[in-house]
Design a protein around this motif. Structure first.
Motif: not given
Length: 1293
Positions: A675-694
């Motif tokens: 679960s901790g590893v998945i949280i890390v991946l979600l944080s990376v994807l969230g960061s990439v998604g936020f800047f991609s949206a910009l």
């Protein structure tokens, strides 16, 4: 690679000189076919006998006169003639005076002979007219040879031949004084032929190094159908006794003569140029001190003194402090505090101090206001999470998933210029100006064939052989046969290649010496002809390329020394391809399609073919780097996945309790770790998604490094949270356990995470786009990871501890274990682990010893000061090989480029807003011919090229302005010409004046009435008026170079002048081309850019003009000019931000200073390791240094926080801190990072190994040593006071 980019444009200038000087000699003695009527009555050549040749050697006598025959190749032969000179008519005399002012009275040439001489001399005039003294001396030599009335005094016919019953001259002796020969050579030796960036003597003297070599070249007899003189001319400087002959000694002019003065570029010894000689070579200004026989740098010596002073002061202080502590310890043999436990046993004060973290949950500890609020918040928040785990988990995950929606706009940037160059950089602006106003660099496709070193000697044999040249023809045939599919149409090399003149590609290959025709290999003589062309590429017609320009062998050969081209060990084949300014509309699509087919052909067919011939082959195309970067995106997927698996396995083990086979399936934390590893991946994807949206594009480094980085950072907090939970009493409700755990470690986790975010965020101010974007993505990813850890992960911890309380199996929580051997969480908690026992019983006591403390301080301070000295040796740059996969074909190519290329990248000096109007002084400030300013731009470039070791300028610049002014000059009467109607008239050897099918082009025809554009009186001080300049500049740029006028600007200068809006009297952009010296190291590129900018800055200030240097690599290396400043400022800002955060949260200036000092030492030590490992300073390593600050915070803050809340003296608090947090820091921070970092060693990308494996491994080891060794020792000696009074515990009562 860039060294060939515009070499072909310089070649286009004129091959004109194929047989230039020999033809002049031939014309000096020829008249066209003559009859006996051309000879004075009674003295026909047939009547001459061999015995009478040369009998008369006196004034007013001739040695030759008229034509008596011709060779089978059409070259006419003079008549021996030992009779008096002839008096010309008035018109003929005036014509002679116009070209040969030293000849007056009688002459030894006919009018037709003089006209032929004048026609041939005009070929040399464009080369020499820029230096009037040289031109006058050169013309005087041939005027005396052709028409001097005293010809017999210094010319003796030594051999004759019989042609059609006529006696003709076959050899002569020409007696010339050494003074004239030396004066002629000295006045011409430095005259430049700007179009080819070389000396004029390379063309009209075959590169002669003295006047004897020049005369030998002029006088050699040409074979049939070869250019040159039809008979031998033997130049001699001694008259045999008792001959009445004399040495020809007409006046010779120095190039510095005031009446016929040359420019400083053409005449460096000129008195007017002596005051501004070449700049002194760059001297190494490094400071050093000699101690006995040892030379020591000033920095090293100063740091050694500082170390001695600091250590002496420290030892003095510890000696005094240690004695005081030893006296105090005498009263502390028994515990100051002793109490009885619940089981009747006694507990010492140290054992009580180990319980301090449990007291930390009480309300009696006094913190700073902010720290108290954070603690209170986490205590309340922990209670909320335990009561609402599902709500917290769902809301946190929903927020991140919402950010991931931006991934629909996800794009990856792979273009190198967009990754490594800031859009606002000076180099980027200059490149845009150059590309939009002049022309972009050509696309380059290149092959390098090389021989294999000898097994014994290690030397590479020569590659110049008939078999290897034949192999080149086979390779060329295959490349010519490439047909790439682009949008349904087939694209071949001829469709996209550069064609400066005609329809032939400007391929740079020694096959050009055979006109790119394999049938000519045997016809021309094979390798013998090639070796001949290596030395005569500018002067032999058979050596001209298929695209009608000379081919410099230094551009087609490699691995030779000096000019020993025959020793070359490599063939360099370059295909210049047309390039588009902007590729927004895929203007280069056809070229890219062909390049892909080219690379495929090389890999599948050419590479095996070359290897079968015992040669090596390296290759590249313009799009190769971009394609290889794309391939790299998938090259290390397995490495990254393996790193994740290793860290996941380690997390699962370290989060669990002490292994017990009977209860392992309950105590393990595999599901929590996953679960901790998945949280890390979600944080990376969230960061990439936020800047991609910009609209921010991602990079390959972001995709590969940030997940690993965030996982390494996030695992620390996971371990600390779980370990804090394990330290809580199981007697407390789960709600209180989580609440107390968050209150205990929440502030330090917040402080560490906030410091990491700030450290990464500082990198967003770096100008390099790849690193700036990386820092932005990483900062947000770390922030999201922290937020998910204190929300989603805490909720998951709640569920996991409930699972263990219910004896449910890990990974299968729905299955409950009902065995009588129930899992006892309390027993596992009370059993300290191996690391905890080591920290408490071994590590902490050892660091408490005074001798160890002194040793630790001495070693770490020495390491830091040594690292300061080493860091000064770090070189800026980023090797291209490092950013590519290890198995990339470009690895070998870049290595071969450095080894074999003997010429550097093209260098352009770009002039903005050149005012060519008659009232402006800009022309004289730029040009380098006669009447130009001594400190003009071109003269300064020529002067700088004399010290290439410091200026990095290889040769004088090719000047369109000089060539244009010469082309305009009335003296260059074969160049700027006009018809009667005022339109442009080309030279006599070009259509329509001469048809290519006519063979020899003589005077007459449609161009017989053409006249020079101007008379001398039409010009003002040799300069055109504004209207004349405006009208004739397009003529010049469209004029083809040829034998009759070598100065035509088409090809060589087509893209050197921006004609848009030039009618206003101002040329917005123009360039002057030269070359850098060979650049092999990254340091060479940086220094050459710096030297070019310093040169232009000085010249611009002196001339009051806007001038800047430009080369294709500047845009990538500009960042390194101030990389040290950027690095130091960025590190200082990051350290300052962390200092402020620590000060605000802890309200302890003392603590903040200690943390800042330790972090600074860690960064300095890391830079010292960079120097030892030869890791260069660039944007990647700067970002790594900033990341190291963020990661290093974790090694320090948790220990510091535990020290602050512990009680007792400094030594006891240090031991308590290590006992409490030491194991968590070692297992949760050090080992997790170590596991992930080691896997990066197996990466296929060199940049991963160098900049991530090596630097991260060094960081982990340095962080561990400073966090668990140096910092505890410093705290035990200089630590801040405790933030709380001793707790009023029942045991103490």
């Amino acid at each position: 690679m860039t060294s060939c980019r515009k070499r072909m444009t310089s070649s286009l200038a004129v091959w004109a000189v194929v047989h230039l000087v020999q033809l002049i000699c031939f014309a000096s003695m020829a008249t066209g076919k003559k009859t006996a009527s051309d000879i004075p009555p009674g003295s026909g050549p047939i009547a001459l006998s061999v015995e009478r040749i040369g009998d008369t050697h006196s004034r007013d006598y001739c040695a030759m006169y008229g034509i008596c025959g011709e060779r089978s190749d059409g070259k006419v032969l003079n008549c021996p003639y030992g009779f008096p000179s002839v008096e010309p008519d008035e018109l003929f005399s005036a014509k002679i005076q116009s070209l040969c002012p030293t000849i007056t009275g009688n002459v030894c040439c006919t009018e037709a002979q003089f006209d032929t001489l004048r026609t041939q001399v005009q070929q040399a005039i464009p080369f020499l007219v820029g230096c009037p003294a040289c031109l006058r001396n050169f013309l005087n030599l041939f005027c005396e040879l052709s028409c001097s009335p005293n010809q017999s005094l210094f010319i003796n016919v030594t051999a004759v031949a019989e042609i059609n019953s006529n006696v003709t001259v076959d050899a002569i002796d020409f007696f010339v004084t050494e003074e004239f020969g030396e004066g002629l050579y000295s006045s011409c030796k430095d005259v430049k032929f700007g179009t080819m960036n070389t000396r004029a003597l390379e063309f009209i003297g075959a590169g002669a190094r003295n006047y004897r070599e020049w005369f030998a070249f002029i006088g050699q007899k040409a074979e049939l159908y070869f250019p040159g003189s039809p008979y031998s001319i033997n130049f001699k400087s001694v008259v045999p006794e008792p001959s009445p002959m004399e040495l020809m000694n007409v006046s010779v002019y120095s190039c510095g003569d005031t009446s016929l003065g040359c420019s400083c570029g053409d005449c460096p010894p000129s008195p007017m140029c002596s005051a501004s000689g070449p700049p002194p070579p760059h001297e190494n200004d490094s400071c050093s001190i000699k101690i006995w026989s040892i030379q020591v740098g000033c920095i090293e010596f100063s740091l050694a003194l500082v170390y001695i002073v600091l250590i002496s002061a420290f030892f003095g202080w510890t000696s005094f402090y240690g004695k005081r502590e030893s006296r105090r310890s005498a009263f502390m043999k028994q515990p100051l505090l002793e109490s009885t436990g619940e089981d009747g046993s006694t507990e010492t004060d140290e054992e009580l101090l180990m319980k301090v973290p449990e007291y930390y949950r009480g309300d009696n500890i006094q913190f700073s206001s902010i720290h108290e609020h954070i603690t209170s918040f986490f205590r309340t928040y922990g209670t909320f999470v335990v009561r609402n785990p599902a709500r917290v988990l769902c809301l946190s995950l929903a927020t991140v998933i919402l950010l991931c929606v931006g991934l629909v706009r996800f794009k990856v940037e792979t273009r190198p210029e967009k990754l490594w160059v800031g859009p606002g950089s000076r180099a980027a602006e200059e490149k845009h100006f150059f590309d939009s106003h002049l022309a972009p660099f050509y696309r380059i496709e290149q092959l390098i064939l090389a021989t294999i070193p000898d097994a014994k000697s290690g030397r590479r044999p020569s590659i110049v052989s008939n078999s290897n040249i034949q192999l080149l023809f086979e390779i060329q045939e295959k490349i010519d046969g490439i047909n790439a599919n682009y949008s349904g149409s087939m694209v071949s090399l001829t469709d996209i290649c550069l064609k400066p003149l005609g329809e032939d590609c400007a391929t740079q290959s020694i096959l050009q010496y055979f006109k790119m025709d394999p049938d000519n290999l045997e016809t021309y003589g094979g390798v013998t002809h090639a070796e001949y062309c290596f030395q005569h590429y500018t002067s032999a017609e058979t050596c001209l390329s298929a695209f009608k320009a000379p081919l410099d062998p230094s551009t087609a050969l490699g691995g030779f020394s000096g000019s020993n081209y025959s020793e070359a060990s490599a063939f360099i084949i370059t295909y210049p391809v047309n390039n588009a300014v902007e590729d927004a509309n895929n203007a280069n699509g056809r070229a890219v399609a062909w390049e892909k087919a080219f690379i495929q052909l090389v890999k599948e067919e050419l590479l095996p073919l070359v290897q079968s011939n015992n040669l090596t082959l390296s290759f590249s195309s313009e799009s190769s780097i971009e394609e290889e970067l794309k391939r790299e995106s998938t090259a290390d997927i397995m490495t990254i996945l393996l790193s994740y698996l290793v860290m996941f396995a380690y997390i699962s083990v370290t989060l669990g309790d002490t292994p017990n086979l009977s209860t392992f399936y309950i105590s393990s934390k595999v599901l929590l770790g996953l679960s901790g590893v998945i949280i890390v991946l979600l944080s990376v994807l969230g960061s990439v998604g936020f800047f991609s949206a910009l609209g921010v594009k991602s990079t390959l480094i972001i995709m590969e490094v940030i997940p690993f980085l965030v996982l390494a950072v996030g695992v620390d907090n996971m371990c600390i949270l779980v370990h804090a939970m394990k330290r809580q009493s199981s007697d407390l409700p789960l709600e209180d356990q989580i609440s107390n755990a968050l209150a205990e470690v929440g502030p330090s986790i917040t402080l560490a995470s906030l410091s990491e975010v700030l450290a990464f965020a500082v990198g967003a101010f770096i100008s390099m786009p790849a690193c700036r974007v990386f820092s932005m993505f990483a900062a947000l990813a770390v922030l999201l990871d922290f937020l998910l850890q204190v929300t989603a992960f805490v909720a998951l911890i709640t569920y996991d501890f409930r699972r263990t309380q219910d004896n449910r199996i890990d990974c299968f929580p729905c299955i409950k274990f009902n065995s009588s051997e129930a899992y006892s969480e309390e027993s596992n908690r009370r059993t300290p682990g191996l690391l905890v026992r080591y920290m408490k019983e071994v590590h902490a006591p050892i660091l408490g010893l005074w001798g160890i403390k002194m040793f630790v301080i001495a070693v770490f301070v020495a390491f830091t000061l040594g690292s300061i000295a080493l860091s000064t040796r770090i070189q800026p740059g980023l090797e291209q090989q490092i950013v590519l996969p290890r198995d990339s074909y470009l690895q070998g190519y870049f290595a071969n480029v450095s080894e074999y290329l003997r010429i550097g990248p093209p260098l352009y000096f770009v002039v903005k807003n050149y005012n060519y109007s008659a009232g402006s002084s800009h022309t004289d400030k730029l040009c380098s011919i006669s009447n130009c300013d001594s400190n003009s731009l071109l003269n300064e470039i020529s002067r700088a090229s004399l010290t290439p070791e410091s200026s990095y300028i290889a040769k004088p610049a090719a000047s369109w302005l000089d060539d244009f002014l010469v082309w305009l000059s009335p003296e260059a009467f074969g160049c700027c010409r006009k018809f009667i109607n005022g339109t442009y008239c080309p030279p006599d050897d070009q259509p329509p004046c001469c048809s290519p099918d006519e063979g020899f082009c003589g005077l007459g025809g449609v161009c017989k009435d053409c006249t020079t554009c101007f008379r001398q009186s039409d010009l003002v001080n040799g300069r055109p008026s504004t209207a004349q300049f405006k009208e004739k500049l397009p003529w010049f740029l469209n004029a083809l170079p040829s034998a009759d006028c070598a100065k035509g600007g088409h090809g060589a200068y087509t893209s050197s002048v921006d004609l848009n809006g030039y009618e206003s009297g101002v040329i917005r952009a123009s360039d002057f081309r030269t070359y850098h010296t060979p650049l092999n190291e990254q340091e060479d590129y940086v220094r050459s850019l710096q030297a070019a900018r310093e040169f232009c800055s000085k010249v611009s200030d002196d001339l009051k003009m806007d001038i800047f240097p430009y080369s294709v690599f500047y845009i990538f290396f500009e960042q390194y000019l101030d990389i040290w400043r950027v690095a130091l400022i960025s590190v200082a800002i990051a350290l300052g931000a962390i200092f402020v955060v620590c000060l605000v949260i802890t309200s302890s200036l003392w603590s903040s200073v200690i943390v800042s000092i330790v972090l600074t030492m860690m960064v300095v030590d890391l830079m010292g390791v960079m120097s030892v490992l030869n890791i260069q300073l660039n944007a990647v390593s700067v970002v790594n240094l900033l990341m190291s600050i963020g990661i290093a915070v974790e090694f320090c803050l948790h220990i510091l926080q535990a020290f602050l809340v512990s009680q007792g003296d400094r030594n006891q608090r240090m031991k308590a801190a290590l006992s409490t947090m030491g194991a968590s820091v070692f297992s949760g921070i050090t080992l997790t990072k170590l596991c992930g970092v080691i896997v990066l060693y197996f990466s296929r990308s060199e940049i991963f190994v160098v900049y991530y494996f090596q630097m991260y491994l060094a960081l982990v080891l340095i962080g561990f040593l400073h966090g668990l060794v140096f910092l505890p020792v410093v705290l035990s000696l200089f630590g801040p006071p405790s933030v709380s009074p001793p707790p009023a515990s029942p045991e103490l009562n």
